[in-house]
Design a protein around this motif. Structure first.
Motif, PDB file in Angstrom:
ATOM      1  N   TYR A 107       4.421  -1.605   2.957  1.00 25.67           N
ATOM      2  CA  TYR A 107       4.127  -0.217   2.626  1.00 25.67           C
ATOM      3  C   TYR A 107       5.222   0.401   1.773  1.00 25.67           C
ATOM      4  O   TYR A 107       6.404   0.171   1.991  1.00 25.67           O
ATOM      5  CB  TYR A 107       3.955   0.622   3.901  1.00 25.67           C
ATOM      6  N   TYR A 159      -5.768   4.302   8.406  1.00 29.77           N
ATOM      7  CA  TYR A 159      -5.300   4.184   7.023  1.00 29.77           C
ATOM      8  C   TYR A 159      -5.947   2.983   6.325  1.00 29.77           C
ATOM      9  O   TYR A 159      -6.307   3.043   5.142  1.00 29.77           O
ATOM     10  CB  TYR A 159      -3.781   3.980   6.979  1.00 29.77           C
ATOM     11  N   GLU A 160      -6.036   1.874   7.044  1.00 34.16           N
ATOM     12  CA  GLU A 160      -6.482   0.608   6.456  1.00 34.16           C
ATOM     13  C   GLU A 160      -8.007   0.491   6.373  1.00 34.16           C
ATOM     14  O   GLU A 160      -8.518  -0.400   5.691  1.00 34.16           O
ATOM     15  CB  GLU A 160      -5.947  -0.574   7.279  1.00 34.16           C
ATOM     16  N   LYS A 203      -9.750   8.855   1.757  1.00 35.97           N
ATOM     17  CA  LYS A 203      -8.367   8.399   1.868  1.00 35.97           C
ATOM     18  C   LYS A 203      -7.394   9.574   1.962  1.00 35.97           C
ATOM     19  O   LYS A 203      -6.181   9.411   1.781  1.00 35.97           O
ATOM     20  CB  LYS A 203      -8.002   7.503   0.680  1.00 35.97           C
ATOM     21  N   ILE A 228      -2.612   3.542  11.827  1.00 30.56           N
ATOM     22  CA  ILE A 228      -2.562   2.573  10.726  1.00 30.56           C
ATOM     23  C   ILE A 228      -3.935   1.928  10.521  1.00 30.56           C
ATOM     24  O   ILE A 228      -4.354   1.675   9.379  1.00 30.56           O
ATOM     25  CB  ILE A 228      -1.491   1.492  10.992  1.00 30.56           C
ATOM     26  N   HIS A 259       2.867  11.299   2.049  1.00 27.89           N
ATOM     27  CA  HIS A 259       2.761  12.408   2.994  1.00 27.89           C
ATOM     28  C   HIS A 259       3.139  13.706   2.291  1.00 27.89           C
ATOM     29  O   HIS A 259       4.087  13.731   1.486  1.00 27.89           O
ATOM     30  CB  HIS A 259       3.707  12.211   4.182  1.00 27.89           C
ATOM     31  N   VAL A 262      -3.233   6.218   0.046  1.00 30.15           N
ATOM     32  CA  VAL A 262      -3.554   7.118   1.152  1.00 30.15           C
ATOM     33  C   VAL A 262      -2.684   8.357   1.033  1.00 30.15           C
ATOM     34  O   VAL A 262      -1.493   8.262   0.726  1.00 30.15           O
ATOM     35  CB  VAL A 262      -3.306   6.434   2.518  1.00 30.15           C
ATOM     36  N   ILE A 317       1.636   5.017   0.757  1.00 35.55           N
ATOM     37  CA  ILE A 317       1.249   6.133   1.615  1.00 35.55           C
ATOM     38  C   ILE A 317       2.077   7.340   1.208  1.00 35.55           C
ATOM     39  O   ILE A 317       3.312   7.280   1.200  1.00 35.55           O
ATOM     40  CB  ILE A 317       1.509   5.830   3.109  1.00 35.55           C
ATOM     41  N   HIS A 346      -1.598  11.747   3.395  1.00 32.51           N
ATOM     42  CA  HIS A 346      -1.647  12.336   4.735  1.00 32.51           C
ATOM     43  C   HIS A 346      -0.956  13.695   4.663  1.00 32.51           C
ATOM     44  O   HIS A 346       0.218  13.786   4.285  1.00 32.51           O
ATOM     45  CB  HIS A 346      -0.947  11.422   5.747  1.00 32.51           C
ATOM     46  N   LYS A 357       0.858  -1.177   0.000  1.00 29.54           N
ATOM     47  CA  LYS A 357       0.000   0.000   0.000  1.00 29.54           C
ATOM     48  C   LYS A 357       0.895   1.227   0.000  1.00 29.54           C
ATOM     49  O   LYS A 357       1.836   1.317   0.785  1.00 29.54           O
ATOM     50  CB  LYS A 357      -0.908  -0.013   1.229  1.00 29.54           C
TER      51      LYS A 357
END
Length: 359
Positions: free
Chosen positions: A36, A357-358, A119, A354, A7, A95, A5, A97, A3
């Motif tokens: 990840y 996130y999931e 997301k 987390i 930022h 995702v 992620i 962030h 996955k």
């Protein structure tokens, strides 16, 4: 399947830098790098030493530099927005962030039509409309921007403290995940050495948020106490008290914690804050905290039990005088450590993040 992620951090320095270092370390070392792929899109602030990134972060974390500016600048902001959209189209993360108010605005707009709204997560790390170096009109404008961007572009806020949570819930959908520090891998050694003179210290950039003039005023009122400021910045000239030492930035994390451990009291008189990592680390070192009674500080410091929340410089002087009692200082320092260990262990708190996130 990994996955991804991504930022986005406009203010990639001090507290947010530490937060992302610890979060990415947790995700790669505890949860496993095979699960990840992590990308950090960042902007350089003056205090960021980019040469340290490779030492502080796993080589599995990728970095993309985009120059965003803190203040509103239509030309620069439009350019940053275009660049962010191109990055999101290329990376296609699962995702996103966002960290800090500016990244929260630009990032949510950039994600529109590319990333699903549920997301996209946003950590204010201290809302811009709480700043005390801007006019009430500007504060109202920033609050309106927060509400408008939330309404038009969505996203979910991650509040790091109880008081920030109350603001966030009035703006939109919010989850509560406390900030934390690394009790598992970082050793917090409490100094047993006694200072020749009672010593009060702080850590931070010497700029308006950290209120160096207030710190200086307290020092002037207590000439028999040594004060130490670890850090530097454009407002260093506001420190005029002869009993204040500005050390500049230290070269290693171990040295920073060692110097903090030597303080008798940790004091932070910021005018506005998120949930300060520096305060949490001082608590982990068993330090009583004297802190301004503001959002963020109120979530870490339990007034009268782990330190004192102060509203004026005279309040600070009184609190420091109380803490010159060795027995009281030891009792409050022990409670400070215990509160930090119970509520602000990053592994426990990041586990909750987390799950979000999931979900």
């Amino acid at each position: 399947m990994k996955k991804k992620i991504l930022h986005i951090a406009e203010a990639f320095s001090t507290g947010i830098y530490t937060y992302l270092r610890d979060l990415t370390s947790y995700m790669t070392n505890v949860l496993g790098e095979e699960n990840y792929e992590i990308v950090i899109v960042y902007s350089k602030r003056d205090v960021l030493d980019e040469s340290k990134i490779k030492d502080d972060f796993s080589d599995k974390v990728r970095f993309i530099k985009v120059q965003m500016v803190r203040n509103i600048n239509p030309k620069n902001d439009f350019g940053s927005l275009q660049e962010l959209r191109e990055i999101l189209k290329t990376e296609r993360p699962d995702v996103v962030h966002l960290h800090s108010s500016k990244a929260g605005v630009l990032g949510r707009i950039a994600c529109s039509g590319i990333i699903k709204r549920d997301k996209v997560f946003y950590s204010p790390h201290g809302y811009a409309f709480l700043r005390q170096d801007i006019s009430p009109t500007t504060q109202k404008a920033f609050r309106l921007i927060e509400k408008s961007v939330q309404f038009l572009f969505g996203g979910i806020t991650i509040a790091s403290g109880e008081t920030e949570l109350e603001f966030a819930k009035k703006i939109g959908k919010t989850y509560f995940v406390r900030n934390g520090i690394d009790f598992k891998n970082q050793k917090y050694t409490q100094s047993s050495k006694e200072n020749q003179k009672f010593t009060v210290g702080t850590i931070g950039v010497l700029h308006a948020q950290k209120n160096p003039s207030g710190f200086n005023e307290i020092a002037l009122k207590m000439p028999d106490v040594d004060f130490v400021w670890i850090g530097n910045g454009e407002l260093a000239n506001q420190i005029t008290a002869p009993n204040v030492t500005i050390t500049g930035w230290v070269s290693t994390r171990e040295e920073l914690l060692s110097r903090t451990s030597a303080f008798d009291v940790y004091m932070q008189v910021s005018l506005w804050e998120g949930l300060s990592i520096a305060i949490l680390e001082a608590m982990a070192l068993g330090k009583p905290i004297v802190a301004s009674n503001i959002v963020g500080n109120k979530d870490s410091v339990e007034d009268g039990k782990t330190g004192f929340l102060i509203n004026t410089t005279d309040d600070a002087v009184l609190a420091i005088k109380k803490l010159q009692d060795k027995s009281l200082r030891a009792t409050i320092g022990k409670a400070s450590y215990q509160r930090c260990k119970t509520l602000f262990d990053k592994d426990k708190n990041f586990e909750e993040l987390i799950k979000i996130y999931e979900s």
